[in-house]
Design a protein around this motif. Structure first.
Motif, PDB file in Angstrom:
ATOM      1  N   ILE A  75       0.827  -1.203   0.000  1.00 33.71           N
ATOM      2  CA  ILE A  75       0.000   0.000   0.000  1.00 33.71           C
ATOM      3  C   ILE A  75       0.864   1.257   0.000  1.00 33.71           C
ATOM      4  O   ILE A  75       0.644   2.179  -0.769  1.00 33.71           O
ATOM      5  CB  ILE A  75      -0.952   0.020   1.216  1.00 33.71           C
ATOM      6  CG1 ILE A  75      -1.834  -1.226   1.214  1.00 33.71           C
ATOM      7  CG2 ILE A  75      -1.784   1.294   1.235  1.00 33.71           C
ATOM      8  CD1 ILE A  75      -2.643  -1.440  -0.045  1.00 33.71           C
ATOM      9  N   GLN A  76       1.847   1.283   0.888  1.00 30.48           N
ATOM     10  CA  GLN A  76       2.696   2.466   1.003  1.00 30.48           C
ATOM     11  C   GLN A  76       4.056   2.075   1.573  1.00 30.48           C
ATOM     12  O   GLN A  76       4.131   1.341   2.555  1.00 30.48           O
ATOM     13  CB  GLN A  76       2.047   3.498   1.926  1.00 30.48           C
ATOM     14  CG  GLN A  76       2.867   4.744   2.106  1.00 30.48           C
ATOM     15  CD  GLN A  76       2.211   5.725   3.070  1.00 30.48           C
ATOM     16  OE1 GLN A  76       1.264   5.393   3.776  1.00 30.48           O
ATOM     17  NE2 GLN A  76       2.727   6.935   3.106  1.00 30.48           N
ATOM     18  N   ILE A  77       5.107   2.579   0.943  1.00 30.30           N
ATOM     19  CA  ILE A  77       6.449   2.369   1.483  1.00 30.30           C
ATOM     20  C   ILE A  77       6.625   3.317   2.662  1.00 30.30           C
ATOM     21  O   ILE A  77       6.416   4.519   2.534  1.00 30.30           O
ATOM     22  CB  ILE A  77       7.526   2.614   0.410  1.00 30.30           C
ATOM     23  CG1 ILE A  77       7.395   1.552  -0.686  1.00 30.30           C
ATOM     24  CG2 ILE A  77       8.924   2.605   1.034  1.00 30.30           C
ATOM     25  CD1 ILE A  77       8.314   1.759  -1.868  1.00 30.30           C
ATOM     26  N   ARG A  78       6.955   2.762   3.807  1.00 32.33           N
ATOM     27  CA  ARG A  78       7.196   3.582   5.005  1.00 32.33           C
ATOM     28  C   ARG A  78       8.564   4.249   4.936  1.00 32.33           C
ATOM     29  O   ARG A  78       8.688   5.428   5.190  1.00 32.33           O
ATOM     30  CB  ARG A  78       7.147   2.725   6.268  1.00 32.33           C
ATOM     31  CG  ARG A  78       5.781   2.331   6.715  1.00 32.33           C
ATOM     32  CD  ARG A  78       5.872   1.698   8.082  1.00 32.33           C
ATOM     33  NE  ARG A  78       4.554   1.371   8.597  1.00 32.33           N
ATOM     34  CZ  ARG A  78       4.340   1.011   9.843  1.00 32.33           C
ATOM     35  NH1 ARG A  78       5.347   0.937  10.702  1.00 32.33           N
ATOM     36  NH2 ARG A  78       3.125   0.717  10.240  1.00 32.33           N
ATOM     37  N   ARG A  79       9.587   3.430   4.645  1.00 34.40           N
ATOM     38  CA  ARG A  79      10.933   3.977   4.590  1.00 34.40           C
ATOM     39  C   ARG A  79      11.918   2.953   4.068  1.00 34.40           C
ATOM     40  O   ARG A  79      11.652   1.752   4.072  1.00 34.40           O
ATOM     41  CB  ARG A  79      11.395   4.485   5.958  1.00 34.40           C
ATOM     42  CG  ARG A  79      11.674   3.407   6.982  1.00 34.40           C
ATOM     43  CD  ARG A  79      12.112   4.024   8.302  1.00 34.40           C
ATOM     44  NE  ARG A  79      12.490   3.043   9.279  1.00 34.40           N
ATOM     45  CZ  ARG A  79      13.725   2.597   9.473  1.00 34.40           C
ATOM     46  NH1 ARG A  79      14.716   3.030   8.747  1.00 34.40           N
ATOM     47  NH2 ARG A  79      13.976   1.708  10.412  1.00 34.40           N
ATOM     48  N   LEU A  80      13.046   3.458   3.611  1.00 32.12           N
ATOM     49  CA  LEU A  80      14.184   2.623   3.271  1.00 32.12           C
ATOM     50  C   LEU A  80      14.873   2.278   4.581  1.00 32.12           C
ATOM     51  O   LEU A  80      15.271   3.172   5.328  1.00 32.12           O
ATOM     52  CB  LEU A  80      15.153   3.372   2.353  1.00 32.12           C
ATOM     53  CG  LEU A  80      16.474   2.681   2.056  1.00 32.12           C
ATOM     54  CD1 LEU A  80      16.256   1.423   1.227  1.00 32.12           C
ATOM     55  CD2 LEU A  80      17.415   3.639   1.340  1.00 32.12           C
ATOM     56  N   VAL A  81      14.980   0.998   4.882  1.00 35.10           N
ATOM     57  CA  VAL A  81      15.633   0.562   6.114  1.00 35.10           C
ATOM     58  C   VAL A  81      17.131   0.442   5.887  1.00 35.10           C
ATOM     59  O   VAL A  81      17.926   0.827   6.734  1.00 35.10           O
ATOM     60  CB  VAL A  81      15.057  -0.777   6.622  1.00 35.10           C
ATOM     61  CG1 VAL A  81      15.795  -1.258   7.867  1.00 35.10           C
ATOM     62  CG2 VAL A  81      13.557  -0.630   6.890  1.00 35.10           C
ATOM     63  N   GLY A  82      17.506  -0.093   4.719  1.00 30.67           N
ATOM     64  CA  GLY A  82      18.932  -0.217   4.481  1.00 30.67           C
ATOM     65  C   GLY A  82      19.285  -0.962   3.222  1.00 30.67           C
ATOM     66  O   GLY A  82      18.420  -1.487   2.512  1.00 30.67           O
ATOM     67  N   VAL A  83      20.575  -0.999   2.983  1.00 28.10           N
ATOM     68  CA  VAL A  83      21.159  -1.761   1.881  1.00 28.10           C
ATOM     69  C   VAL A  83      22.171  -2.704   2.514  1.00 28.10           C
ATOM     70  O   VAL A  83      23.094  -2.274   3.197  1.00 28.10           O
ATOM     71  CB  VAL A  83      21.846  -0.830   0.859  1.00 28.10           C
ATOM     72  CG1 VAL A  83      22.482  -1.647  -0.257  1.00 28.10           C
ATOM     73  CG2 VAL A  83      20.846   0.178   0.301  1.00 28.10           C
ATOM     74  N   TYR A  84      21.964  -3.998   2.290  1.00 30.59           N
ATOM     75  CA  TYR A  84      22.785  -5.034   2.912  1.00 30.59           C
ATOM     76  C   TYR A  84      23.582  -5.745   1.819  1.00 30.59           C
ATOM     77  O   TYR A  84      22.989  -6.311   0.902  1.00 30.59           O
ATOM     78  CB  TYR A  84      21.905  -6.023   3.672  1.00 30.59           C
ATOM     79  CG  TYR A  84      21.182  -5.365   4.818  1.00 30.59           C
ATOM     80  CD1 TYR A  84      21.695  -5.444   6.102  1.00 30.59           C
ATOM     81  CD2 TYR A  84      20.020  -4.625   4.614  1.00 30.59           C
ATOM     82  CE1 TYR A  84      21.051  -4.820   7.165  1.00 30.59           C
ATOM     83  CE2 TYR A  84      19.375  -3.993   5.668  1.00 30.59           C
ATOM     84  CZ  TYR A  84      19.896  -4.098   6.937  1.00 30.59           C
ATOM     85  OH  TYR A  84      19.267  -3.469   7.977  1.00 30.59           O
TER      86      TYR A  84
END
Length: 151
Positions: A75-84
């Motif tokens: 529905i909606q992207i809350r946030r970018l958590v990271g790049v692993y």
């Protein structure tokens, strides 16, 4: 012939010696529960996600993988958590995982029966830490700690 061999070696090296990029989702239901999938290859729980296809945007890959593995809609992207990107984060290959947290809804309906055996929603205090695939334990803990990671 030496130039052609060198060219082919270079092309093969470029194709097969580079990490694969993937999109991974922390799916959050309206109840606040986090959705995990049980992987068929190792029986561990993990976050839905997979390889970004040629020509596909990361956000599109996240939506597609979420739908294929859980039947849920992003529905909606809350946030970018990271790049692993640690080379040993996935035992199968060197992969880069772009992790997003997203609001989702819908009903569980596994489309990808080859990779996923079960889909389940977990309250945060019931997430099966110690039985998570790849580096998903680290990823979920980073999300819960509200970190943004480049690792």
């Amino acid at each position: 012939m030496d130039r052609i061999s060198h060219f082919l070696f270079t092309v093969v090296g470029l194709i097969f010696r580079h990490p694969v990029t993937g999109a991974t989702v922390i799916p959050i239901l309206p109840s606040g529960e986090i959705v995990l999938v049980c992987r068929k290859d190792n029986g561990k729980w993990g976050l839905p996600g997979g390889i970004v296809n040629w020509g596909e945007e990361v956000s599109e890959a996240a939506k597609r993988e979420l739908w294929e593995e859980t039947g849920l809609n992003l529905i909606q992207i809350r946030r970018l958590v990271g790049v692993y990107s640690k080379r040993d984060r996935d035992p199968r290959l060197h992969s880069i995982s772009i992790l997003i947290a997203a609001n989702v809804d819908g009903h569980f309906n596994i489309k990808d029966n080859l990779e996923v055996s079960e889909v389940k929603a977990f309250k945060v205090d019931k997430i099966p830490f110690g039985n998570l695939a790849h580096d998903h334990e680290e990823q979920i803990k980073d999300f819960l700690a509200e970190k943004t990671i480049l690792a």
